[in-house]
Motif scaffolding. Structure first.
Motif: not given
Ligand code: HEM
Length: 462
Positions: A390, A392-393, A396
Motif C-alpha cells: 500500500d 500510502t503507508r 514518500q
C-alpha cells in the motif's frame, strides 16, 4: 580539523572518548548501536562520538545517507587494515582506484540472465534444506541458524565457484566455522582499541585463531580455483554451451584483466558477503513468520496461487508474482537489518540538511537509523508486510529503504539475495508450519546482526 559544533553522544571521557561504546558483549554492542542511532534521529540526524580523540560522525537522515554514500566511495581504512589478510583487495575493502576497475569487470557477472541461470541451484539447495529438516519436524525447537548458514554457504560456493561442498560434510562444517570465526575475530579486534596496534595484536590469541581460520578459507578458495581452472579448460575445449556458469568461470574469462590473486580475493569477498547476509535475513524472517501465523498463512496462500498445489520448482516467472513474500522479506530487512551500519571517509566538505561534514573524517551511516526512522510512521516498530503493498503507508522518500546501501558502491548481490531467499522460503513454507518467538529474541552484532544463540524455531509437517 575540528568537525563542527554537533551533539556528542553522552559519556565522552577526555582522551578516551566514548570508550564505553566499545565495551561489552556482542548483545550490548547492538544495544549501543541502536542507542547512538536513536540519539542521532532525536538530534537532527547528525551527531558525533569520539574514538579516543578522533571524532566520528553518525548520520541517520535518508537523503544525507544517500548523499554521503553516493559522493564518497571510500570505506574506512580500518576495515581494510583489519581484513587485509582475509579479503585482500576484494570489492568490500578495496581502495577506490582498484574497486572502480574490479566492480566494472564484476558487475556483468551479476546480471539478470546470469542470476536466472542460478534458479536451478536455488531450488535444489532449498529441497536439500527441506530434506535435512525432516528429522526436526515435530521434535520441538532446533538451531535453524547453523542449518541455514551451512545451506547458504553451500549455495554461494556452488554459484560462485561451481563447487559442491555439500557432500563433504566435515569440510563444509570446517569452512563454515572458519568463515564465522574470522568474521567474529575481526569484530573483536574492532571493539578493543588496544588491538588496533599491530604489534600487540600480532601477539594475541585472536591473531593465532585468525591465521588458522584464514588458512582454511584460503585452502578452500585455492582448491576451488585449481579445480575450476582444470574444469574450465575442459568446458572450453568441449565448447559447452551450458546456461549455468558460476561467477568464477565468468571471472576466469577475464584473466587478462584480473590476476589469479585478484580472483581468489574476489571469491572470498563474495562468499563471505553472500552467505552470512542472506542466511541472516532468512533466520529473522522465519522467526517473524513463526510469530505471526496470519502472515504465514498469507504467504502460503500466495505460494499456492502462484505455483499451484504441485511440489514444483520455482521459476523466474514465479519470482515477480510472489509479491507478498517479497513484502515479508523487505519488512524483515527493514525491522531487523543484517547490515545495520556502514561507513565512509568524507573526501570533501559536505553540506547535509543540518550540518556540514568536514573532509577527512569518518562517517558512520546508520542503516538501522534510516530503516527505523520516524518517517516510517507510528507503526515503525511493528512487523507489517502489508505496508509494502500500500504505497500510502510507505514514506514518500525512496531513500528511506537503504537496506542494500546507496550509490555506486551499493550491494552487488542484492538481486541474487532476493532470489535465493524467496526460493528458500517457498520450499520451507510449503513443507512445514513454522513456529517461533520473535519477541523473546535478542540480537547480537558481529559486524552483521544475528539472533543471539538459543532463539530457535520449531517446525511441523504440513
Ligand atoms: C539480504 C542480504 C544482503 C544484504 C542486506 C546486503 C547488504 C549490503 C550492504 C548494505 C552493502 C553496502 C555497504 C556499503 O555501501 O558500505 C553491501 C555490499 C556488498 N554486498 Fe551485500 N548484502 C546482502 C547480500 C549479498 C549477497 C548475496 C552478495 C553476494 C553474492 C553480496 C555481496 C556484496 C558485496 C561484494 C558488497 C561490496 C560491494 C562493493 O563495495 O562494490 N551481498 N551489501
Amino acid at each position: 580539523m575540528y568537525p563542527g559544533n554537533l551533539p556528542v553522544y553522552p559519556g565522552r571521557i577526555p582522551l578516551l572518548g566514548n570508550i564505553s561504546l566499545f565495551w561489552g558483549s556482542t548483545i550490548e554492542v547492538w544495544e549501543k548501536i541502536k542507542k547512538v542511532s536513536i540519539f542521532s534521529t532525536e538530534n537532527g540526524d547528525v551527531v558525533m562520538f569520539y574514538l579516543g580523540i578522533i571524532p566520528i560522525y553518525v548520520i541517520t537522515d535518508p537523503d544525507d545517507c544517500s548523499k554521503v554514500m553516493s559522493s564518497s566511495l571510500h570505506r574506512p581504512g580500518i576495515m581494510k587494515k583489519f581484513s587485509r589478510q582475509f579479503l585482500g583487495n576484494g570489492l568490500l575493502v578495496s581502495p577506490v582506484s582498484v574497486w572502480k576497475e574490479h566492480r566494472k569487470i564484476i558487475n556483468p557477472t551479476f546480471n539478470q540472465q546470469v542470476l536466472d541461470s542460478f534458479i536451478v541451484i536455488f531450488n535444489s539447495q532449498s529441497r536439500r534444506l527441506v530434506e535435512r529438516w525432516r528429522s526436526y519436524a515435530g521434535m520441538g525447537s532446533f538451531d535453524h541458524q547453523l542449518c541455514l548458514e551451512k545451506n547458504t554457504l553451500e549455495t554461494v560456493c556452488l554459484t560462485t565457484a561451481g563447487i559442491d561442498i555439500t557432500d563433504q560434510n566435515e569440510f563444509n562444517e570446517e569452512c563454515l566455522m572458519a568463515y564465522r570465526t574470522v568474521l567474529s575475530s575481526l569484530m573483536d579486534r574492532g571493539r578493543n582499541p588496544l588491538l588496533y596496534i599491530n604489534c600487540i595484536y600480532n601477539m594475541s590469541n585472536l591473531k593465532k585463531a585468525e591465521d588458522r581460520n584464514i588458512k582454511i578459507t584460503h585452502d578452500l578458495t585455492n582448491l576451488v580455483l585449481k579445480r575450476k581452472r582444470e574444469g574450465y579448460k575442459e568446458i572450453n575445449n568441449n565448447n559447452s554451451d551450458s546456461m549455468f556458469k558460476p561467477f568464477l568461470h565468468r571471472l576466469l574469462e577475464l584473466t587478462s584483466k584480473l590476476s589469479e590473486q585478484d580472483i581468489r580475493e574476489e571469491m572470498n569477498n563474495i562468499i563471505l558477503t553472500g552467505f552470512e547476509t542472506s542466511s541472516g535475513v532468512l533466520l529473522f524472517c522465519l522467526l517473524l513468520i513463526g510469530t505471526y501465523p496470519d502472515v504465514q498463512e498469507k504467504c502460503l496462500k500466495e505460494i499456492k496461487e502462484v505455483l499451484g498445489e504441485l511440489d514444483r520448482d520455482v521459476t523466474k516467472e514465479d519470482m515477480s508474482q510472489l509479491k507478498y513474500l517479497e513484502a515479508v522479506l523487505k519488512e524483515t530487512m527493514r525491522l531487523c537489518p543484517v547490515v545495520p551500519m556502514t561507513g565512509r571517509i568524507i573526501t570533501e566538505d559536505m553540506q547535509l540538511k543540518n550540518a556540514v561534514l568536514r573532509k577527512g573524517h569518518l562517517c558512520v551511516v546508520s542503516l538501522y537509523g534510516v530503516l527505523n526512522h520516524p518517517m516510517w510512521g507510528k507503526d515503525v516498530n511493528e512487523f507489517s508486510p502489508e505496508r509494502w503493498l500500500d504505497p500510502t503507508r510507505l514514506p514518500q522518500n525512496p531513500n528511506t529503504y537503504g537496506v542494500f546501501g546507496y550509490g555506486r558502491r551499493n550491494c552487488i548481490g542484492k538481486v541474487y539475495a532476493m532470489m535465493t531467499m524467496k526460493v528458500t522460503l517457498v520450499h520451507i513454507l510449503r513443507a512445514y508450519r513454522v513456529s517461533g518467538q520473535y519477541h523473546q529474541m535478542r540480537i547480537k552484532n558481529q559486524g552483521i546482526n544475528k539472533p543471539a544463540d538459543g532463539h530457535h524455531i520449531s517446525i511441523n509437517h504440513r
